[in-house]
Every structure is written in structure tokens, then in C-alpha cells.
Design a protein around this motif. Sequence first.
Motif, mmCIF file in Angstrom:
data_model
loop_
_atom_site.group_PDB
_atom_site.id
_atom_site.type_symbol
_atom_site.label_atom_id
_atom_site.label_comp_id
_atom_site.label_asym_id
_atom_site.label_seq_id
_atom_site.Cartn_x
_atom_site.Cartn_y
_atom_site.Cartn_z
ATOM 1 N N GLY A 186 0.861 -2.373 3.449
ATOM 2 C CA GLY A 186 1.644 -2.104 2.239
ATOM 3 C C GLY A 186 2.198 -0.706 2.293
ATOM 4 N N GLU A 187 1.571 0.215 1.555
ATOM 5 C CA GLU A 187 2.047 1.594 1.599
ATOM 6 C C GLU A 187 2.009 2.141 3.021
ATOM 7 N N THR A 188 1.028 1.671 3.801
ATOM 8 C CA THR A 188 0.995 1.951 5.235
ATOM 9 C C THR A 188 0.721 0.651 5.976
ATOM 10 N N GLU A 189 1.057 0.629 7.252
ATOM 11 C CA GLU A 189 0.810 -0.556 8.065
ATOM 12 C C GLU A 189 -0.679 -0.767 8.292
ATOM 13 N N ASP A 190 -1.460 0.334 8.208
ATOM 14 C CA ASP A 190 -2.886 0.244 8.547
ATOM 15 C C ASP A 190 -3.785 0.063 7.320
ATOM 16 N N HIS A 191 -3.232 -0.442 6.237
ATOM 17 C CA HIS A 191 -4.033 -0.630 5.032
ATOM 18 C C HIS A 191 -5.088 -1.723 5.200
ATOM 19 N N MET A 192 -6.245 -1.472 4.609
ATOM 20 C CA MET A 192 -7.358 -2.406 4.663
ATOM 21 C C MET A 192 -8.047 -2.405 3.305
ATOM 22 N N ALA A 227 8.473 -6.105 1.972
ATOM 23 C CA ALA A 227 8.049 -7.505 1.972
ATOM 24 C C ALA A 227 6.562 -7.635 2.277
ATOM 25 N N ALA A 228 6.075 -6.853 3.251
ATOM 26 C CA ALA A 228 4.654 -6.894 3.584
ATOM 27 C C ALA A 228 3.818 -6.413 2.410
ATOM 28 N N TRP A 229 4.285 -5.386 1.705
ATOM 29 C CA TRP A 229 3.572 -4.867 0.532
ATOM 30 C C TRP A 229 3.480 -5.955 -0.529
ATOM 31 N N ALA A 230 4.597 -6.622 -0.801
ATOM 32 C CA ALA A 230 4.598 -7.694 -1.807
ATOM 33 C C ALA A 230 3.672 -8.836 -1.390
ATOM 34 N N ASP A 231 3.687 -9.184 -0.111
ATOM 35 C CA ASP A 231 2.810 -10.254 0.383
ATOM 36 C C ASP A 231 1.343 -9.875 0.209
#
Length: 421
Positions: A186-192, A227-231
Amino acid sequence: MPNADLLHHNEIQFRKSIVELAPGMWTAVGYAASTQHVIEGASSLTVVDTSESTGAAKNVLDEIRKRTGKPVGRIVYTHSHRDHISGAAIFAEGRVCPVIANAKFKSDLVGQDGNKIAPHKALNRRTAAQFGIGLSPEERISLGCGPGDRPMEGLGGGFLPPTQFMEDDQDIDLDGVRARLIMAPGETEDHMAVWLEEAGVLIPGDNWYHAFPNLYAIRGTPYRDFAAWADSLELLEQLGAAVLAPGHTMPVFGKDKVREVLSTTRRAILHVMRHTAEGMDKGQSMDDIVSELRLPDDIASKPWLGEFYGRASWSARAFASGTLGWYDGNPTTLGTLSSAERARHMADLAGGVEALTAAARSTIDPQWRLELCDHLIALGEPVELLKAETMETIAEDEINATARNTYLWHARRLRGGETNR
């Protein structure tokens, strides 16, 4: 007097407190720019995110020690932003402590490719402006994501590199407490995200907080995948959490409320994407796309979508450039004029530099005054104080903390004040 809504946001969302999420689970709010989360296991603690400084981390640990004396057995980073990873050494207390992160973890606190070319001075300058570094506490009332007045001792100094990397979603035992680590870019690609199903507690990192999402940070960032953040927000909503403990701002309690804040934030992101794409398809300029951008009526007034941190208009510009690049489709922009050349043409149209100066001083539109001041400054005219005064006036009405800080930071520079940069 600063914007009343921003002041209220600060008072409610960054009030210094240790909030109990469930028995043996706490969130520290208001001690740092970010929040820190502590999960009590059978004989040890798990800390999720560790603040931006050793000073802030020490204050949080002191408060946790009033509740339990168990040692920290492991640390989890939800993502790699500095304000979440820079106090880890304090929580480890000198022990060898496993540090768990997403396999895509990437931070500027870790050694970078020696061939990488980047405008570091520009980033440092813009970061200082966004967060109001060097402003007084009265000026920097907020970071938008955290309190303006917070410990700066050991800023970035307590980082511990990850020792365990997660490639995919994975169940993990936190010393007797079951958790699931969920890959949620989301805010970063490496969010967990950290999902504690038995307690109904969800720690989403910075994928949600009580403000319009910072889809684009004005300090300067690579494109954040909207889009990834929304998903990811949709995925997190489907978990059915009863408690949401974000990476900034106060926790949210109640399944219905958690579902609402996640779903409406997702809708806001999708609306910005859709509105921008439709405008671009019509051949509209970005200025016109932004001027017409409004959130749908049924979510526009939601307090957690207030533009205290992120801003819809900035997000639209970022989405456009992130998907199609800088060219806006208008052939005029394929060429260029220098700032001085453009300013000279503007002065000629106005009837001379004196007329342009008079226009800048007489206009009631502060944005137009700033633009005219820029032309005059490019021509070497001494209107820096006029621009500074205008930015200070705009700042007082500004609901967005990062915009407020940026206006005031640059105003101080124009006045010859110290900004530490």
C-alpha cells in the motif's frame, strides 16, 4: 490562529496514551510520529514498529514497564519507513532479538547501491519542509500523522536490520499468541499487516490512519501503487477485525466502524483514480482535473477522510504521472521556457515589472499572488517578504499539516531564518 479542524484532529488523534486493544495488547499513541504496538506472550513481548528515535522508544518502553516486566522477545516491522524502525535497539535492551519484516523490505537506513543517483539534498530539504524541521512548536503544531512536539534524541539511531524475512502470508507464534502476517502492499510495497484473529485485533501499518491517505508525500516519493493500496484495504476489511490499531492515530473499536473506515478509504482511493483517468481520457489538463475533484457526497464528510495528512488533489497528480508519466498530452508542454523567460513575458503582458509588482500586491487571490511573486523573484525583484507573508496567511487556514509546515518552513527561509537545512 491555526485551522480549527486541524487543531481538533491533533487533540483527539495524538493524545499521549497507552491504549489497551485487548487483554495483554497495547498501542502507544502520541509518543512519536508513529504508533508502537505491544503484544504480551507467555514469557516475552512482541513489539510491532518501534518509532523514529531512541528517545521516543525509551519513553514508550518506560510506560510498558508499568504494565509488564517481560523482556521483548521479537520485533516486527510493518514496513520500512524510518518512523517505524528507528527505535528497535531500545526495545531489544541489548539482547539478540529476532526482527521480522517483509522480504521486500527496503530502507534508506540500509546500505544502498553505490551507483544509485538521486537528488538527496532536494529530498532532505523537502522532508524538512514537510515535517517542519526547525519551526517552533507553535508553528509546527502537527505532522499530520503525529504530534509536532516529540523527542528528537537518537533520530534514526536505533534501527536493527531484519533477521527474518516473510515471502508470503504466514502464521506465526508470538510466544503463545497466534498471529498471521499478511503481505499488504500500500503506502509501501513492503507493507505487512499483523492479524491477531483470536483477539480480533488488526495492525495494518500505514495502510490506514485517521486522515486522507498519503497517496503522494510532498517530500518526494516513488509512485505508490494506488490499486494495490485499494486491494489491500479490501483484503483487510474482509478479515472482520473488531479493533484496528493503525501506524498513526488512535485505534478504532467495533467491527462495524472498522469495516466502515476501511471501505470508505478504499472508495476514496478508487474515486481519485477513476476521476483522474476519466479527465485524462477527455484530454483535460491536470489543473482542470484537480479543480473538479470532489469525493462522493456520502463519504466526503467522514472525519477520517479529512485532508490532515494526504490530499486528494496531490494524489490525482501523482496517479497521472505514475501511470502515464509527466507529459500531459498537450503538445505545448513538450517545449519549455526558463523561469526568467516566462517571467519576462508575464511582465511584458502586465505592462512592465512595476505593473506586475502592483498586481502581485493588489490581488486578493493568495495563490495568484504566490505565482506572481515567483515571476518577480525570477526577474530579481525583492518580493521575498511578500511571498513569505502570503504563505504565512495561507498556512493559518490550512487543514493539511504537511502543507502548513511547508508554507511556514519556506516563509522562514525567505525571511532569512534558520531552518537547519
